[in-house]
Design a protein around this motif. Sequence first.
Motif, PDB file in Angstrom:
ATOM      1  N   GLY A   1       0.866  -1.146   0.066  1.00  0.00           N
ATOM      2  CA  GLY A   1      -0.025  -0.082  -0.084  1.00  0.00           C
ATOM      3  C   GLY A   1       0.690   1.350  -0.203  1.00  0.00           C
ATOM      4  N   LEU A   2       2.228   1.279   0.165  1.00  0.00           N
ATOM      5  CA  LEU A   2       2.842   2.533   0.392  1.00  0.00           C
ATOM      6  C   LEU A   2       3.067   3.328  -0.812  1.00  0.00           C
ATOM      7  CD1 LEU A   2       5.670   1.510   2.882  1.00  0.00           C
ATOM      8  CD2 LEU A   2       3.646   2.530   3.230  1.00  0.00           C
ATOM      9  N   GLY A   3       3.185   2.464  -2.133  1.00  0.00           N
ATOM     10  CA  GLY A   3       3.537   3.103  -3.250  1.00  0.00           C
ATOM     11  C   GLY A   3       2.372   4.418  -3.647  1.00  0.00           C
TER      12      GLY A   3
ATOM     13  N   ILE B   1       5.504  22.382  -1.464  1.00  0.00           N
ATOM     14  CA  ILE B   1       4.744  21.279  -1.550  1.00  0.00           C
ATOM     15  C   ILE B   1       5.158  19.875  -1.859  1.00  0.00           C
ATOM     16  CG2 ILE B   1       2.458  20.334  -2.480  1.00  0.00           C
ATOM     17  CD1 ILE B   1       2.221  22.932  -0.985  1.00  0.00           C
ATOM     18  N   GLY B   2       4.735  18.871  -0.839  1.00  0.00           N
ATOM     19  CA  GLY B   2       5.454  17.663  -1.185  1.00  0.00           C
ATOM     20  C   GLY B   2       6.607  17.323  -0.504  1.00  0.00           C
ATOM     21  N   ARG B   3       7.405  18.424   0.035  1.00  0.00           N
ATOM     22  CA  ARG B   3       8.817  18.356   0.739  1.00  0.00           C
ATOM     23  C   ARG B   3       8.515  18.163   2.102  1.00  0.00           C
ATOM     24  NH1 ARG B   3      12.856  20.130  -2.466  1.00  0.00           N
ATOM     25  NH2 ARG B   3      14.241  19.187  -0.711  1.00  0.00           N
ATOM     26  N   TRP B   4       9.793  17.544   2.689  1.00  0.00           N
ATOM     27  CA  TRP B   4       9.832  17.440   4.126  1.00  0.00           C
ATOM     28  C   TRP B   4      10.257  18.932   4.708  1.00  0.00           C
ATOM     29  CZ3 TRP B   4      10.599  12.754   7.234  1.00  0.00           C
ATOM     30  CH2 TRP B   4      10.897  13.006   8.288  1.00  0.00           C
TER      31      TRP B   4
ATOM     32  N   ALA C   1      -0.615   9.364  -3.696  1.00  0.00           N
ATOM     33  CA  ALA C   1      -2.010  10.100  -3.798  1.00  0.00           C
ATOM     34  C   ALA C   1      -1.600  11.184  -2.684  1.00  0.00           C
ATOM     35  CB  ALA C   1      -2.915   9.136  -3.316  1.00  0.00           C
ATOM     36  N   VAL C   2      -1.239  11.018  -1.751  1.00  0.00           N
ATOM     37  CA  VAL C   2      -0.935  12.121  -0.714  1.00  0.00           C
ATOM     38  C   VAL C   2      -0.048  13.175  -0.836  1.00  0.00           C
ATOM     39  CG1 VAL C   2      -0.886  12.439   2.005  1.00  0.00           C
ATOM     40  CG2 VAL C   2      -1.811  10.437   1.404  1.00  0.00           C
ATOM     41  N   LEU C   3       1.237  12.637  -1.367  1.00  0.00           N
ATOM     42  CA  LEU C   3       2.283  13.598  -1.308  1.00  0.00           C
ATOM     43  C   LEU C   3       2.863  13.895  -2.879  1.00  0.00           C
ATOM     44  CD1 LEU C   3       4.262  12.529   1.820  1.00  0.00           C
ATOM     45  CD2 LEU C   3       2.683  14.515   1.649  1.00  0.00           C
ATOM     46  N   GLY C   4       2.342  12.955  -3.723  1.00  0.00           N
ATOM     47  CA  GLY C   4       2.913  12.952  -5.349  1.00  0.00           C
ATOM     48  C   GLY C   4       4.357  12.224  -5.266  1.00  0.00           C
ATOM     49  N   TRP C   5       4.673  11.467  -4.462  1.00  0.00           N
ATOM     50  CA  TRP C   5       6.021  10.946  -4.445  1.00  0.00           C
ATOM     51  C   TRP C   5       5.806   9.529  -4.970  1.00  0.00           C
ATOM     52  CZ3 TRP C   5       7.730  10.817   1.435  1.00  0.00           C
ATOM     53  CH2 TRP C   5       8.414  12.021   1.935  1.00  0.00           C
TER      54      TRP C   5
ATOM     55  N   ARG D   1      13.764   4.533  -2.518  1.00  0.00           N
ATOM     56  CA  ARG D   1      13.877   5.694  -2.659  1.00  0.00           C
ATOM     57  C   ARG D   1      12.430   6.443  -2.636  1.00  0.00           C
ATOM     58  NH1 ARG D   1      17.726   7.814  -6.843  1.00  0.00           N
ATOM     59  NH2 ARG D   1      16.614   6.270  -7.928  1.00  0.00           N
ATOM     60  N   PHE D   2      12.078   7.465  -2.303  1.00  0.00           N
ATOM     61  CA  PHE D   2      10.930   8.462  -2.408  1.00  0.00           C
ATOM     62  C   PHE D   2      11.480   9.686  -3.445  1.00  0.00           C
ATOM     63  CE2 PHE D   2       9.211   6.251   1.274  1.00  0.00           C
ATOM     64  CZ  PHE D   2       8.001   5.794   0.805  1.00  0.00           C
ATOM     65  N   LEU D   3      10.933   9.588  -4.475  1.00  0.00           N
ATOM     66  CA  LEU D   3      11.033  10.714  -5.514  1.00  0.00           C
ATOM     67  C   LEU D   3       9.977  11.633  -5.723  1.00  0.00           C
ATOM     68  CD1 LEU D   3      12.851   8.740  -8.354  1.00  0.00           C
ATOM     69  CD2 LEU D   3      13.954   9.804  -6.373  1.00  0.00           C
ATOM     70  N   LEU D   4      10.106  13.016  -5.877  1.00  0.00           N
ATOM     71  CA  LEU D   4       9.072  14.071  -6.111  1.00  0.00           C
ATOM     72  C   LEU D   4       9.664  14.766  -7.359  1.00  0.00           C
ATOM     73  CD1 LEU D   4       6.627  15.571  -5.425  1.00  0.00           C
ATOM     74  CD2 LEU D   4       8.133  17.207  -4.046  1.00  0.00           C
ATOM     75  N   ASP D   5       9.002  14.619  -8.553  1.00  0.00           N
ATOM     76  CA  ASP D   5       9.588  15.154  -9.723  1.00  0.00           C
ATOM     77  C   ASP D   5      10.765  14.632 -10.075  1.00  0.00           C
ATOM     78  OD1 ASP D   5       6.945  16.362  -9.988  1.00  0.00           O
ATOM     79  OD2 ASP D   5       7.578  18.051  -8.891  1.00  0.00           O
ATOM     80  N   GLY D   6      11.188  13.746  -9.873  1.00  0.00           N
ATOM     81  CA  GLY D   6      12.624  12.823 -10.020  1.00  0.00           C
ATOM     82  C   GLY D   6      13.459  13.314  -9.143  1.00  0.00           C
TER      83      GLY D   6
END
Length: 252
Positions: A22-24, A131-134, A29-33, A43-48
């Motif tokens: 369920g993590l992917g 948005i979407g960042r720690w 959905a929640v963060l765009g990762w 690794r979690f990626l946001l816009d690469g």
Amino acid sequence: MTKDYPIGTTVWQELEVPGTDGLGAFYRAVLGWELALDGDRGRFLLDGELVAGLVVRPGLPAARTGWRSYLGAENLDAAVKRAVAAGSAVRTADKPIGVPGKAAELTDPFGAWFGLAETEPGAAVLPSPEIGRWAFVDPSNFDLASEVAFQDALFPGQHADDREGVITIFRDENGLALRGSYEIHEEARAFLPPHWLPWISVADQREATEIAVAHGGRANTVDNVLTFAVWGVVADPQGAEFKVLQMTKNAI
């Protein structure tokens, strides 16, 4: 040698879970990762762009499942010694993490897990209000005065700013917000132990909590107001919790 990150801010963050079910879909959905897996690491990626890591440990108990925050040290060995002198215990002295550098995993004087790291130049994954960042992390426990004393010993020269009331923010000499601390209300202490809780920026915290629930997670709280933000707390399908932070000002 001066580091290329603010001392005492998070320089790496990773999720430790017993499995990936369920993590992917949840984090997409929640963060765009996007989650890229390679064996028991990911690794979690946001816009690469790399934003966080993942470690899979089958059989990991619920009490150990969650996000790990690694604070950047000027000198790792010295920082670990200060932490131990102030009541911490070292759990892993030479902890591998997902970026070049060296790290240690500890428990703070209240029993909560956290990390210290000294990353190589250009390797740190730093907080951001985007948005979407720690964005931030706060160690939460039952005694704020003791937490402030521990943080003072861990990073001498930084100061506690309690203007928010419900959360104390630790800043450097230039006023930069590095991390926070929250005292858990007495009525919640029976079920909420001391822990380090990440804040991750979202456009709308209420919508983020609804999406989290729709994708196998849960919402613990919503619509909590600070002078600079509104936030909720969600948990992913494996039980790892984090704040969804909707900034209402440009800076903490």
